[in-house]
Design an enzyme around this catalytic site. Structure first.
Site, PDB file in Angstrom:
ATOM      1  N   THR A  86       3.155   4.609   0.669  1.00 12.58           N
ATOM      2  CA  THR A  86       2.955   5.823   1.463  1.00 12.58           C
ATOM      3  C   THR A  86       1.472   6.018   1.739  1.00 12.58           C
TER       4      THR A  86
ATOM      5  N   GLU B   8       4.109  30.147   5.118  1.00 13.36           N
ATOM      6  CA  GLU B   8       4.087  29.808   3.686  1.00 13.36           C
ATOM      7  C   GLU B   8       4.896  30.843   2.911  1.00 13.36           C
TER       8      GLU B   8
ATOM      9  N   GLY C 116       0.988  23.907   2.001  1.00 16.14           N
ATOM     10  CA  GLY C 116       0.404  23.080   0.935  1.00 16.14           C
ATOM     11  C   GLY C 116      -0.601  22.121   1.545  1.00 16.14           C
TER      12      GLY C 116
ATOM     13  N   GLY D 217       0.796  -1.236   0.000  1.00 20.68           N
ATOM     14  CA  GLY D 217       0.000   0.000   0.000  1.00 20.68           C
ATOM     15  C   GLY D 217       0.819   1.274   0.000  1.00 20.68           C
TER      16      GLY D 217
ATOM     17  N   GLU E 153      -3.812  19.937   5.903  1.00 22.31           N
ATOM     18  CA  GLU E 153      -4.546  18.783   6.446  1.00 22.31           C
ATOM     19  C   GLU E 153      -4.041  18.434   7.853  1.00 22.31           C
TER      20      GLU E 153
ATOM     21  N   GLY F 125       6.888  19.879   0.545  1.00 19.53           N
ATOM     22  CA  GLY F 125       6.802  19.106  -0.691  1.00 19.53           C
ATOM     23  C   GLY F 125       7.409  17.729  -0.528  1.00 19.53           C
TER      24      GLY F 125
ATOM     25  N   HIS G 235     -33.077  17.216  -5.179  1.00 18.70           N
ATOM     26  CA  HIS G 235     -33.282  18.259  -4.172  1.00 18.70           C
ATOM     27  C   HIS G 235     -33.704  17.611  -2.854  1.00 18.70           C
TER      28      HIS G 235
ATOM     29  N   ILE H 279      -0.368  18.966   2.683  1.00 22.54           N
ATOM     30  CA  ILE H 279      -0.018  18.267   3.922  1.00 22.54           C
ATOM     31  C   ILE H 279      -0.067  19.236   5.101  1.00 22.54           C
TER      32      ILE H 279
HETATM   33  P1  FAD Z   1       4.470   5.090  -2.700  1.00 20.53           P
HETATM   34  O1  FAD Z   1       3.108   5.010  -2.167  1.00 20.53           O
HETATM   35  O2  FAD Z   1       5.444   5.971  -2.024  1.00 20.53           O
HETATM   36  O3  FAD Z   1       5.000   3.588  -2.752  1.00 20.53           O
HETATM   37  C1  FAD Z   1       6.297   3.255  -3.093  1.00 20.53           C
HETATM   38  C2  FAD Z   1       6.668   2.006  -2.326  1.00 20.53           C
HETATM   39  O4  FAD Z   1       7.893   1.522  -2.841  1.00 20.53           O
HETATM   40  C3  FAD Z   1       6.910   2.241  -0.842  1.00 20.53           C
HETATM   41  O5  FAD Z   1       6.068   1.427  -0.074  1.00 20.53           O
HETATM   42  C4  FAD Z   1       8.376   1.901  -0.632  1.00 20.53           C
HETATM   43  O6  FAD Z   1       8.616   1.240   0.596  1.00 20.53           O
HETATM   44  C5  FAD Z   1       8.648   0.980  -1.799  1.00 20.53           C
HETATM   45  N1  FAD Z   1      10.041   0.951  -2.233  1.00 20.53           N
HETATM   46  C6  FAD Z   1      10.853   2.001  -2.506  1.00 20.53           C
HETATM   47  N2  FAD Z   1      12.056   1.588  -2.920  1.00 20.53           N
HETATM   48  C7  FAD Z   1      12.012   0.233  -2.905  1.00 20.53           C
HETATM   49  C8  FAD Z   1      12.952  -0.778  -3.234  1.00 20.53           C
HETATM   50  N3  FAD Z   1      14.171  -0.470  -3.688  1.00 20.53           N
HETATM   51  N4  FAD Z   1      12.580  -2.066  -3.072  1.00 20.53           N
HETATM   52  C9  FAD Z   1      11.341  -2.390  -2.621  1.00 20.53           C
HETATM   53  N5  FAD Z   1      10.410  -1.471  -2.309  1.00 20.53           N
HETATM   54  C10 FAD Z   1      10.741  -0.182  -2.458  1.00 20.53           C
HETATM   55  N6  FAD Z   1      -2.687  11.224  -2.407  1.00 20.53           N
HETATM   56  C11 FAD Z   1      -3.993  11.260  -2.719  1.00 20.53           C
HETATM   57  O7  FAD Z   1      -4.350  11.042  -3.889  1.00 20.53           O
HETATM   58  N7  FAD Z   1      -4.956  11.522  -1.772  1.00 20.53           N
HETATM   59  C12 FAD Z   1      -4.628  11.779  -0.488  1.00 20.53           C
HETATM   60  O8  FAD Z   1      -5.518  12.018   0.335  1.00 20.53           O
HETATM   61  C13 FAD Z   1      -3.253  11.765  -0.128  1.00 20.53           C
HETATM   62  N8  FAD Z   1      -2.886  11.991   1.145  1.00 20.53           N
HETATM   63  C14 FAD Z   1      -1.565  11.954   1.471  1.00 20.53           C
HETATM   64  C15 FAD Z   1      -1.206  12.234   2.788  1.00 20.53           C
HETATM   65  C16 FAD Z   1       0.116  12.223   3.161  1.00 20.53           C
HETATM   66  C17 FAD Z   1       0.485  12.517   4.587  1.00 20.53           C
HETATM   67  C18 FAD Z   1       1.120  11.888   2.197  1.00 20.53           C
HETATM   68  C19 FAD Z   1       2.569  11.853   2.581  1.00 20.53           C
HETATM   69  C20 FAD Z   1       0.770  11.624   0.882  1.00 20.53           C
HETATM   70  C21 FAD Z   1      -0.577  11.659   0.511  1.00 20.53           C
HETATM   71  N9  FAD Z   1      -0.971  11.408  -0.809  1.00 20.53           N
HETATM   72  C22 FAD Z   1      -2.299  11.475  -1.133  1.00 20.53           C
HETATM   73  C23 FAD Z   1       0.001  11.077  -1.874  1.00 20.53           C
HETATM   74  C24 FAD Z   1       0.040   9.567  -2.101  1.00 20.53           C
HETATM   75  O9  FAD Z   1       0.373   8.926  -0.902  1.00 20.53           O
HETATM   76  C25 FAD Z   1       1.048   9.220  -3.176  1.00 20.53           C
HETATM   77  O10 FAD Z   1       0.795   9.964  -4.360  1.00 20.53           O
HETATM   78  C26 FAD Z   1       1.012   7.738  -3.511  1.00 20.53           C
HETATM   79  O11 FAD Z   1       1.295   6.967  -2.374  1.00 20.53           O
HETATM   80  C27 FAD Z   1       2.009   7.411  -4.629  1.00 20.53           C
HETATM   81  O12 FAD Z   1       2.062   6.042  -4.861  1.00 20.53           O
HETATM   82  P2  FAD Z   1       3.407   5.334  -5.380  1.00 20.53           P
HETATM   83  O13 FAD Z   1       3.069   3.895  -5.480  1.00 20.53           O
HETATM   84  O14 FAD Z   1       3.928   6.048  -6.555  1.00 20.53           O
HETATM   85  O15 FAD Z   1       4.463   5.561  -4.220  1.00 20.53           O
HETATM   86  P1  NAD Z   2       2.901  20.907  -1.620  1.00 19.51           P
HETATM   87  O1  NAD Z   2       3.747  21.031  -2.821  1.00 19.51           O
HETATM   88  O2  NAD Z   2       1.443  20.681  -1.758  1.00 19.51           O
HETATM   89  O3  NAD Z   2       3.047  22.213  -0.726  1.00 19.51           O
HETATM   90  C1  NAD Z   2       4.262  22.675  -0.243  1.00 19.51           C
HETATM   91  C2  NAD Z   2       4.106  24.126   0.139  1.00 19.51           C
HETATM   92  O4  NAD Z   2       5.267  24.523   0.843  1.00 19.51           O
HETATM   93  C3  NAD Z   2       3.953  25.054  -1.056  1.00 19.51           C
HETATM   94  O5  NAD Z   2       2.853  25.890  -0.845  1.00 19.51           O
HETATM   95  C4  NAD Z   2       5.268  25.816  -1.082  1.00 19.51           C
HETATM   96  O6  NAD Z   2       5.138  27.139  -1.574  1.00 19.51           O
HETATM   97  C5  NAD Z   2       5.655  25.799   0.389  1.00 19.51           C
HETATM   98  N1  NAD Z   2       7.093  25.918   0.641  1.00 19.51           N
HETATM   99  C6  NAD Z   2       8.106  25.306  -0.020  1.00 19.51           C
HETATM  100  N2  NAD Z   2       9.287  25.637   0.538  1.00 19.51           N
HETATM  101  C7  NAD Z   2       9.008  26.463   1.587  1.00 19.51           C
HETATM  102  C8  NAD Z   2       9.792  27.127   2.549  1.00 19.51           C
HETATM  103  N3  NAD Z   2      11.117  27.008   2.574  1.00 19.51           N
HETATM  104  N4  NAD Z   2       9.175  27.886   3.476  1.00 19.51           N
HETATM  105  C9  NAD Z   2       7.820  28.014   3.463  1.00 19.51           C
HETATM  106  N5  NAD Z   2       7.036  27.410   2.575  1.00 19.51           N
HETATM  107  C10 NAD Z   2       7.611  26.641   1.648  1.00 19.51           C
HETATM  108  O7  NAD Z   2       3.600  19.752  -0.748  1.00 19.51           O
HETATM  109  P2  NAD Z   2       3.103  18.973   0.533  1.00 19.51           P
HETATM  110  O8  NAD Z   2       1.974  19.666   1.193  1.00 19.51           O
HETATM  111  O9  NAD Z   2       4.333  18.675   1.306  1.00 19.51           O
HETATM  112  O10 NAD Z   2       2.558  17.633  -0.103  1.00 19.51           O
HETATM  113  C11 NAD Z   2       3.430  16.764  -0.835  1.00 19.51           C
HETATM  114  C12 NAD Z   2       2.684  15.956  -1.847  1.00 19.51           C
HETATM  115  O11 NAD Z   2       1.811  15.030  -1.240  1.00 19.51           O
HETATM  116  C13 NAD Z   2       1.862  16.812  -2.776  1.00 19.51           C
HETATM  117  O12 NAD Z   2       2.236  16.496  -4.088  1.00 19.51           O
HETATM  118  C14 NAD Z   2       0.461  16.432  -2.533  1.00 19.51           C
HETATM  119  O13 NAD Z   2      -0.273  16.355  -3.733  1.00 19.51           O
HETATM  120  C15 NAD Z   2       0.546  15.066  -1.879  1.00 19.51           C
HETATM  121  N6  NAD Z   2      -0.526  14.992  -0.898  1.00 19.51           N
HETATM  122  C16 NAD Z   2      -1.810  14.951  -1.348  1.00 19.51           C
HETATM  123  C17 NAD Z   2      -2.846  14.960  -0.462  1.00 19.51           C
HETATM  124  C18 NAD Z   2      -4.241  14.934  -0.978  1.00 19.51           C
HETATM  125  O14 NAD Z   2      -4.436  14.637  -2.138  1.00 19.51           O
HETATM  126  N7  NAD Z   2      -5.245  15.208  -0.163  1.00 19.51           N
HETATM  127  C19 NAD Z   2      -2.605  15.007   0.894  1.00 19.51           C
HETATM  128  C20 NAD Z   2      -1.302  15.068   1.335  1.00 19.51           C
HETATM  129  C21 NAD Z   2      -0.276  15.045   0.409  1.00 19.51           C
END
Ligand code: FAD
Ligand code: NAD
Length: 471
Positions: free
Chosen positions: A44, A207, A186, A42, A191, A277, A450, A188
């Site tokens: 991240t 920000e 941003g 699953g 939220e 980010g 509605h 994260i």
């Molecule tokens: P990942 O989910 O990062 O999976 C990669 C996997 O590869 C990991 O489990 C890692 O352990 C494994 N891996 C890495 N290198 C190796 C290796 N060499 N060998 C074996 N395994 C390896 N996105 C949304 O759409 N909606 C949300 O609400 C949302 N909320 C988020 C909240 C947070 C706090 C965070 C951090 C992210 C959120 N995201 C959200 C973003 C979302 O989690 C990612 O876009 C998504 O997980 C990407 O999937 P992926 O498979 O590309 O990478």
């Molecule tokens: P983000 O890119 O959404 O936001 C980062 C923010 O930090 C930006 O507004 C940027 O201007 C600011 N910033 C950058 N450097 C800075 C600095 N030195 N000082 C002050 N502000 C600074 O990144 P995030 O919130 O870390 O999220 C990371 C990724 O995870 C995103 O791509 C997001 O799509 C994904 N994510 C998605 C969801 C969701 O879909 N609900 C939830 C969590 C995370």
């Protein structure tokens, strides 16, 4: 099990991109193995991202509502107490249920799950350091890289996931910090900032830019949600940069000043959340062994069929181009497998929705006003406020609005931006409309039940080509 035979497809990474590709490939009859190092599937999203954060967002919202928003609804409550340990347990239950569910789906679809860290030995072979000790290797006719992303560190601040945290620490704090500073406004930052603010922390978001919400959020919508989050108690310092941090004491000290230079001040926090980010993660993958390089942002370079310059090696999800979103990773996984089995696959990158799960939620799809202005596109705008929507009024939850941007001449929808209750569900209708090339009149002339919040969606469409009825 020790893999013996060559696979049609080997996937490195069992996150959303990797596990979806594995299931899809299994369904298509390919012999497939998926290598994941964290000990659970699953990635991240399920383990430390989407799922645990939404559990905490949902339950902290309930807690906050019970504390502050019941009396006027005719509900008298007694002593309300936070049991943080139990809230975390509820989160863990959701996570483990879902990650185990994927293991079940792997079995059902004949996917071999290899628990370990994979690295390229050569262009067709992945050497694996097994989680339980020992080594193995697996050969694939095709290989997908789906290793995801990691949070970008802030120079000078050491992450200990207790005092200086990333989102991973923010979903697992043992107590509510008195003062939290969030670097980065941003998705994260907003939220996780919301979660701890609702649970009683004094949260300040610093920000760099002049608006919150991260890339893609429409400026008008951003202002709107900032106002509402402000009413909930969050503080914002926009156009502000953190110049340095000191985490050597009991609290963390952050020096901040205006982005363009200006008066400096020092902020003091019990916990600092670094949310500036995420960056692609490919460490230890042995890319050098096969001569694959990343671009200046760490992304693996691919063509329109997800192929690297070594055509049987493809890349999907966060470790390549595009928004770092789970549903984007999922679409790419399906398309990349279809390229293997059918020679075609398709993802419409113009119709990938974004949702921020604050309360109210923010959701959008397509382009925003600033992007259209920059592209020189002539557009028209229609809006409708939830304060004029009957269901929002009955729910006593009226903050926010729906906004359409459409081509000035053809009326074709170019973008939809919502801040309001259930925006994240409502945007599915917008995404479908965009995908089908609908006009705002198509939406405005479609019957919506509605009383529903979705009527605000219909009326905003009506306001774009004509007039809304209720505003
Ligand atoms: P990942 O989910 O990062 O999976 C990669 C996997 O590869 C990991 O489990 C890692 O352990 C494994 N891996 C890495 N290198 C190796 C290796 N060499 N060998 C074996 N395994 C390896 N996105 C949304 O759409 N909606 C949300 O609400 C949302 N909320 C988020 C909240 C947070 C706090 C965070 C951090 C992210 C959120 N995201 C959200 C973003 C979302 O989690 C990612 O876009 C998504 O997980 C990407 O999937 P992926 O498979 O590309 O990478
Ligand atoms: P983000 O890119 O959404 O936001 C980062 C923010 O930090 C930006 O507004 C940027 O201007 C600011 N910033 C950058 N450097 C800075 C600095 N030195 N000082 C002050 N502000 C600074 O990144 P995030 O919130 O870390 O999220 C990371 C990724 O995870 C995103 O791509 C997001 O799509 C994904 N994510 C998605 C969801 C969701 O879909 N609900 C939830 C969590 C995370």
């Amino acid at each position: 099990a020790t893999p013996t035979e060559e696979k049609d497809l080997v996937i490195v990474g069992g996150g959303v991109a990797g596990y979806v590709a594995a299931i899809k490939a299994g369904q298509e009859g390919l012999k497939v193995a998926c290598i994941e190092k964290r000990g659970s599937l699953g990635g991240t999203c399920l383990n430390v991202g989407c799922i645990p954060s939404k559990s905490l967002l949902n339950n902290s919202h309930l807690y906050h509502q019970i504390l502050h928003d019941t009396k006027n609804r005719g509900i008298e409550v007694g002593d309300v107490k936070l049991n943080l340990e139990q809230m975390m347990k509820a989160k863990d239950t959701s996570v483990s249920g879902l990650t185990k569910g994927i293991e079940f789906l792997f079995k059902k679809n004949n996917v071999e799950y290899i628990k370990g860290t994979g690295a390229f030995a050569d262009e067709h072979t992945i050497a694996v350091n097994l989680v339980d000790g020992g080594e193995t290797s697996v050969r694939g006719k095709n290989i997908f890289i789906a290793t995801g992303s990691e949070s970008t560190p802030f120079p000078g601040l050491e992450i200990d996931e207790k005092k200086v945290i990333t989102s991973t620490g923010a979903i697992a704090l043992k107590e509510v910090p008195k003062k939290m500073v969030v670097i980065g406004g941003g998705i994260i930052g907003l939220e996780m900032g919301s979660v701890w603010s609702r649970l009683g922390s004094e949260v300040t978001v610093v920000e760099f830019l002049g608006q919150i919400g991260g890339p893609g959020m429409d400026a008008e919508i951003s202002k709107n949600i900032q106002k509402t989050l402000g009413k909930q108690g969050m503080k914002f310092m926009l156009n502000t940069k953190v110049t340095q941090g000191d985490d050597s004491g009991e609290t963390v000290k952050l020096d901040v000043e205006a982005s363009k230079g200006g008066k400096a001040q020092t902020l003091d926090a019990d916990v600092v959340l670094v949310a500036i980010g995420r960056r692609p993660y490919t460490a230890g993958l042995g890319l050098d062994n096969i001569g694959l390089e990343t671009d200046n942002r760490g992304r693996l370079v691919i063509d329109s069929e997800y192929r690297t310059k070594i055509p049987h090696i493809r890349v999907i999800g966060d470790c390549t181009f595009g928004p770092m979103l789970a549903h984007k990773a999922e679409e790419e996984a399906v398309a990349a497998v279809e390229f293997l089995t059918k020679n075609y696959g398709h993802v419409n990158y113009n119709a990938i929705p974004s949702v921020m799960y604050t309360h109210p939620e923010v959701a959008w799809v397509g382009q925003n006003e600033a992007e259209l202005k920059e592209a020189g596109v002539k557009y028209k705008v229609g809006t409708f406020p939830f304060s004029a929507n009957s269901r929002a009024k009955t729910n006593l939850d009226t903050d926010g609005m729906v906004k359409f941007v459409a081509d000035a001449e053809t009326d074709r929808i170019l973008g939809i931006h919502i801040v309001g209750p259930n925006a994240g569900e409502m945007i599915a209708e917008g995404t479908l409309a965009l995908e089908y090339g609908a006009s705002t009149e198509d939406v405005g002339r479609t019957s919506h039940a509605h009383p529903t919040l979705a009527e605000a969606f219909k009326e905003a469409a009506m306001a774009t080509y004509g007039k809304a009825i209720h505003y």
